[in-house]
Design a protein around this motif. Structure first.
Motif, PDB file in Angstrom:
ATOM      1  N   UNK A   1      -0.420  -4.003  10.343  1.00  0.00           N
ATOM      2  CA  UNK A   1       0.423  -3.273   9.415  1.00  0.00           C
ATOM      3  C   UNK A   1      -0.337  -2.186   8.671  1.00  0.00           C
ATOM      4  N   UNK A   2      -1.544  -2.492   8.216  1.00  0.00           N
ATOM      5  CA  UNK A   2      -2.334  -1.479   7.513  1.00  0.00           C
ATOM      6  C   UNK A   2      -2.691  -0.320   8.434  1.00  0.00           C
ATOM      7  N   UNK A   3      -2.956  -0.615   9.692  1.00  0.00           N
ATOM      8  CA  UNK A   3      -3.277   0.453  10.638  1.00  0.00           C
ATOM      9  C   UNK A   3      -2.062   1.328  10.930  1.00  0.00           C
ATOM     10  N   UNK A   4      -0.853   0.758  10.863  1.00  0.00           N
ATOM     11  CA  UNK A   4       0.365   1.540  11.095  1.00  0.00           C
ATOM     12  C   UNK A   4       0.654   2.514   9.963  1.00  0.00           C
ATOM     13  N   UNK A   5       0.018   2.298   8.805  1.00  0.00           N
ATOM     14  CA  UNK A   5       0.271   3.161   7.662  1.00  0.00           C
ATOM     15  C   UNK A   5      -0.045   4.617   7.992  1.00  0.00           C
ATOM     16  N   UNK A   6      -1.163   4.852   8.686  1.00  0.00           N
ATOM     17  CA  UNK A   6      -1.532   6.212   9.047  1.00  0.00           C
ATOM     18  C   UNK A   6      -0.608   6.803  10.098  1.00  0.00           C
ATOM     19  N   UNK A   7      -0.092   5.969  10.988  1.00  0.00           N
ATOM     20  CA  UNK A   7       0.812   6.453  12.037  1.00  0.00           C
ATOM     21  C   UNK A   7       2.120   6.942  11.433  1.00  0.00           C
ATOM     22  N   UNK A   8       2.674   6.202  10.496  1.00  0.00           N
ATOM     23  CA  UNK A   8       3.960   6.572   9.905  1.00  0.00           C
ATOM     24  C   UNK A   8       3.833   7.716   8.913  1.00  0.00           C
ATOM     25  N   UNK A   9       2.615   7.996   8.442  1.00  0.00           N
ATOM     26  CA  UNK A   9       2.447   9.080   7.471  1.00  0.00           C
ATOM     27  C   UNK A   9       2.789  10.442   8.070  1.00  0.00           C
TER      28      UNK A   9
ATOM     29  N   UNK B   1      -4.162   9.080   4.061  1.00  0.00           N
ATOM     30  CA  UNK B   1      -3.350   7.861   4.151  1.00  0.00           C
ATOM     31  C   UNK B   1      -3.789   7.008   5.330  1.00  0.00           C
ATOM     32  N   UNK B   2      -4.108   7.631   6.458  1.00  0.00           N
ATOM     33  CA  UNK B   2      -4.564   6.881   7.616  1.00  0.00           C
ATOM     34  C   UNK B   2      -5.877   6.169   7.327  1.00  0.00           C
ATOM     35  N   UNK B   3      -6.805   6.840   6.658  1.00  0.00           N
ATOM     36  CA  UNK B   3      -8.082   6.217   6.332  1.00  0.00           C
ATOM     37  C   UNK B   3      -7.907   5.093   5.323  1.00  0.00           C
ATOM     38  N   UNK B   4      -6.979   5.258   4.371  1.00  0.00           N
ATOM     39  CA  UNK B   4      -6.712   4.181   3.416  1.00  0.00           C
ATOM     40  C   UNK B   4      -6.191   2.949   4.144  1.00  0.00           C
ATOM     41  N   UNK B   5      -5.276   3.158   5.097  1.00  0.00           N
ATOM     42  CA  UNK B   5      -4.778   2.033   5.883  1.00  0.00           C
ATOM     43  C   UNK B   5      -5.880   1.336   6.650  1.00  0.00           C
ATOM     44  N   UNK B   6      -6.813   2.100   7.202  1.00  0.00           N
ATOM     45  CA  UNK B   6      -7.927   1.516   7.943  1.00  0.00           C
ATOM     46  C   UNK B   6      -8.825   0.689   7.024  1.00  0.00           C
ATOM     47  N   UNK B   7      -9.107   1.203   5.832  1.00  0.00           N
ATOM     48  CA  UNK B   7      -9.953   0.466   4.894  1.00  0.00           C
ATOM     49  C   UNK B   7      -9.270  -0.810   4.421  1.00  0.00           C
ATOM     50  N   UNK B   8      -7.969  -0.747   4.178  1.00  0.00           N
ATOM     51  CA  UNK B   8      -7.241  -1.955   3.783  1.00  0.00           C
ATOM     52  C   UNK B   8      -7.241  -2.974   4.922  1.00  0.00           C
ATOM     53  N   UNK B   9      -7.143  -2.482   6.161  1.00  0.00           N
ATOM     54  CA  UNK B   9      -7.191  -3.392   7.312  1.00  0.00           C
ATOM     55  C   UNK B   9      -8.546  -4.072   7.401  1.00  0.00           C
ATOM     56  N   UNK B  10      -9.617  -3.342   7.122  1.00  0.00           N
ATOM     57  CA  UNK B  10     -10.959  -3.939   7.133  1.00  0.00           C
ATOM     58  C   UNK B  10     -11.061  -5.027   6.071  1.00  0.00           C
ATOM     59  N   UNK B  11     -10.491  -4.791   4.909  1.00  0.00           N
ATOM     60  CA  UNK B  11     -10.513  -5.782   3.844  1.00  0.00           C
ATOM     61  C   UNK B  11      -9.782  -7.058   4.247  1.00  0.00           C
ATOM     62  N   UNK B  12      -8.589  -6.915   4.855  1.00  0.00           N
ATOM     63  CA  UNK B  12      -7.839  -8.086   5.315  1.00  0.00           C
ATOM     64  C   UNK B  12      -8.590  -8.801   6.441  1.00  0.00           C
ATOM     65  N   UNK B  13      -9.247  -8.034   7.303  1.00  0.00           N
ATOM     66  CA  UNK B  13     -10.028  -8.637   8.382  1.00  0.00           C
ATOM     67  C   UNK B  13     -11.170  -9.475   7.815  1.00  0.00           C
ATOM     68  N   UNK B  14     -11.815  -8.996   6.764  1.00  0.00           N
ATOM     69  CA  UNK B  14     -12.851  -9.790   6.120  1.00  0.00           C
ATOM     70  C   UNK B  14     -12.312 -11.089   5.559  1.00  0.00           C
ATOM     71  N   UNK B  15     -11.107 -11.029   4.988  1.00  0.00           N
ATOM     72  CA  UNK B  15     -10.471 -12.249   4.487  1.00  0.00           C
ATOM     73  C   UNK B  15     -10.226 -13.241   5.616  1.00  0.00           C
TER      74      UNK B  15
ATOM     75  N   UNK C   1       0.828  -1.205   0.000  1.00  0.00           N
ATOM     76  CA  UNK C   1       0.000   0.000   0.000  1.00  0.00           C
ATOM     77  C   UNK C   1       0.859   1.249   0.000  1.00  0.00           C
ATOM     78  N   UNK C   2       1.915   1.255   0.801  1.00  0.00           N
ATOM     79  CA  UNK C   2       2.811   2.400   0.885  1.00  0.00           C
ATOM     80  C   UNK C   2       3.468   2.688  -0.460  1.00  0.00           C
ATOM     81  N   UNK C   3       3.946   1.663  -1.136  1.00  0.00           N
ATOM     82  CA  UNK C   3       4.614   1.849  -2.427  1.00  0.00           C
ATOM     83  C   UNK C   3       3.648   2.414  -3.458  1.00  0.00           C
ATOM     84  N   UNK C   4       2.433   1.882  -3.492  1.00  0.00           N
ATOM     85  CA  UNK C   4       1.437   2.395  -4.430  1.00  0.00           C
ATOM     86  C   UNK C   4       1.154   3.877  -4.194  1.00  0.00           C
TER      87      UNK C   4
END
Length: 467
Positions: free
Chosen positions: A147-155, A234-248, A28-31
């Motif tokens: 990891x996805x939730x940390x994306x917003x923290x490091x931003x 960026x923080x919200x994107x990380x949260x949404x990606x985390x929700x997607x992985x949680x669904x998986x 996600x970060x690279x994209x």
């Protein structure tokens, strides 16, 4: 599960968890970084694809390195290489260099997964491997969510801080493995079935595995672009990606158990229709964070459930002697789908905008539904050979975690109840798959390996036939 076995598996699982936290938000970060730098969707797609190309190469060749130097030294080598490639990306933003670094990073990452999975495979017998695999998947998905939730923290930090964090985590993941005062076993090398043999054995399994690779890679690599186009931070994107992985993580097992009680071909049809409808919903329904989170949760559950159900369906079709090699072949086909997914979908996004991602996923779902319906009309559903086993498509050795004693017994009983020419009409009975054991099916010799030296002294030898 005994305390001794749990202690034996704790170190590799802890190492995996630490490394996967950083790896969970790296894609996600690279994209997002490439998009912020003004790179086109096609360029982002090719750089994302490089990682999956590295995964495919590593799935074929990395076990040879593991055979030579042992688990602990191999893990240290692969994890260190992951750290170096990530830190170089933080120091130098160049699309061509990032393509090479992601290629090498994918090759090294799959080596880490190879070490962990093979360690768990040889730690316990068939009665506890299912529980070890469950712990493996829980560690992998939980780390992905964190990891996805940390994306917003490091931003909020400096531009290089996220890459430094991922590199630090990759380096720290070596400690649990390096501090184990224990000799680790070696794995056997087994070649996958060639693609044409897989296609004749289970066309539905091959197409579902390939489609799963296309969908999962697209979601990981390109979904952040779509979310960014909606105006999310960026923080919200990380949260949404985390929700997607949680669904998986939460929906994969219920869907798999459901496939145990119904025709798996019908379940695959419904999964394809499900994520096609979710993709359509992403395009048509009104925007809103709660609605978006709910759709992404369902999308993750549908997309990630496709592969394990496909493997279970293929196991119902395969003769007992081909189960391991069949699973390995499906993993490589899945990796091939992942490698070509971003370059195929990004041109659509360039023409239709970021919503082209969901037009592509919807079209893929419709195609899979039509293909599965056609195959179901040609070959009716067989009797399930064994219950569904949840699995993560990471490496070829990971396939062996799914070939349990129950699965082998089910396949043997299935051969007694079904005429082979009807179950696998394209494969002649005289083929080696169901004939006398071939040379590569002979018992394999295993050696105790010195963990420090990585050599194979004249130690005690054990002969056994792989299950």
């Amino acid at each position: 599960m005994s305390r001794q076995l749990l202690a034996m598996a704790l170190a590799p699982l802890l190492g995996l968890f630490i490394l996967a936290i950083g790896n969970g938000f790296l894609a996600t970060l690279i994209t997002l970084r490439l998009d912020a730098a003004g790179e086109s969707a096609v360029t982002i797609g090719w750089i994302s694809s490089a990682y999956f190309i590295g995964l495919a190469f590593g799935a074929v060749f990395n076990d040879r390195m593991l055979l030579r130097i042992g688990h602990i030294r191999a893990y240290g080598s692969f994890a260190s290489l992951v750290a170096v490639t990530v830190l170089l990306q933080g120091l130098w933003l160049n699309p061509q260099a990032w393509f090479v670094l992601r290629l090498v990073g994918g090759w090294a990452t799959v080596g880490v997964y190879l070490v962990i999975e093979s360690w768990l495979l040889t730690s316990g017998d068939q009665k506890v491997r299912g529980r070890l695999l469950a712990l493996y998947m829980i560690s992998l998905y939980a780390a992905g969510v964190i990891g996805q939730l940390l994306l917003g923290v490091t931003d909020a930090m400096s531009p290089t801080a996220p890459f430094m964090l991922v590199g630090m985590l990759a380096s720290l993941s070596v400690l649990p493995m390096a501090m184990i005062p224990r000799v680790s076993p070696l794995i056997e090398h087994a070649e996958p079935l060639p693609p044409h043999r897989l296609i004749t054995m289970t066309p539905t399994g091959v197409m579902a595995s390939f489609g799963s690779g296309l969908a999962v890679a697209a979601v990981y690599a390109l979904l952040p672009l779509y979310l960014h186009s909606l105006g999310l931070t960026v923080q919200q994107i990380g949260q949404m990606m985390a929700v997607m992985v949680l669904g998986a993580m939460l929906l994969q097992y219920p869907i798999g158990r459901w496939s145990d009680r119904h025709d798996r071909q019908l379940v695959l049809i419904l999964i394809g229709a499900f994520f096609a409808l979710i993709s359509l919903g992403m395009l048509l329904l009104p925007s809103g964070q709660w609605l978006l989170a709910g759709l992404l949760f369902l999308l993750g559950g549908g997309v990630f459930a496709l592969y394990p159900v496909a493997v279970s369906h293929a196991a119902d079709r395969a003769p007992a002697g081909a189960l391991v090699r069949m699973s390995q072949g499906l993993l490589l086909i899945n990796a091939l789908g992942s490698a070509i997914s971003p370059p195929l979908i990004t041109p659509v996004m360039s023409v239709l905008g970021d919503e082209g991602l969901f037009w592509s996923l919807g079209g893929l779902g419709v195609f899979l539904v039509l293909f599965f319906i056609w195959r179901r009309s040609v070959r009716p559903a067989p009797i399930p050979a064994a219950p569904f086993t949840a699995n993560a498509p990471m490496t070829v050795i990971g396939a062996e975690l799914n070939v349990t004693e129950e699965l082998l017994q089910g396949a043997i009983e299935h051969e007694h109840h079904e005429d082979l020419s009807r179950v696998v009409p394209e494969v002649e009975v005289a083929e080696p798959l169901v004939g006398p054991p071939r040379e590569e099916d002979a018992p394999i010799t295993y050696f105790d390996v010195d963990a420090e030296a990585g050599a194979m002294p004249g130690a005690e030898r054990h002969d056994r036939t792989p299950s």
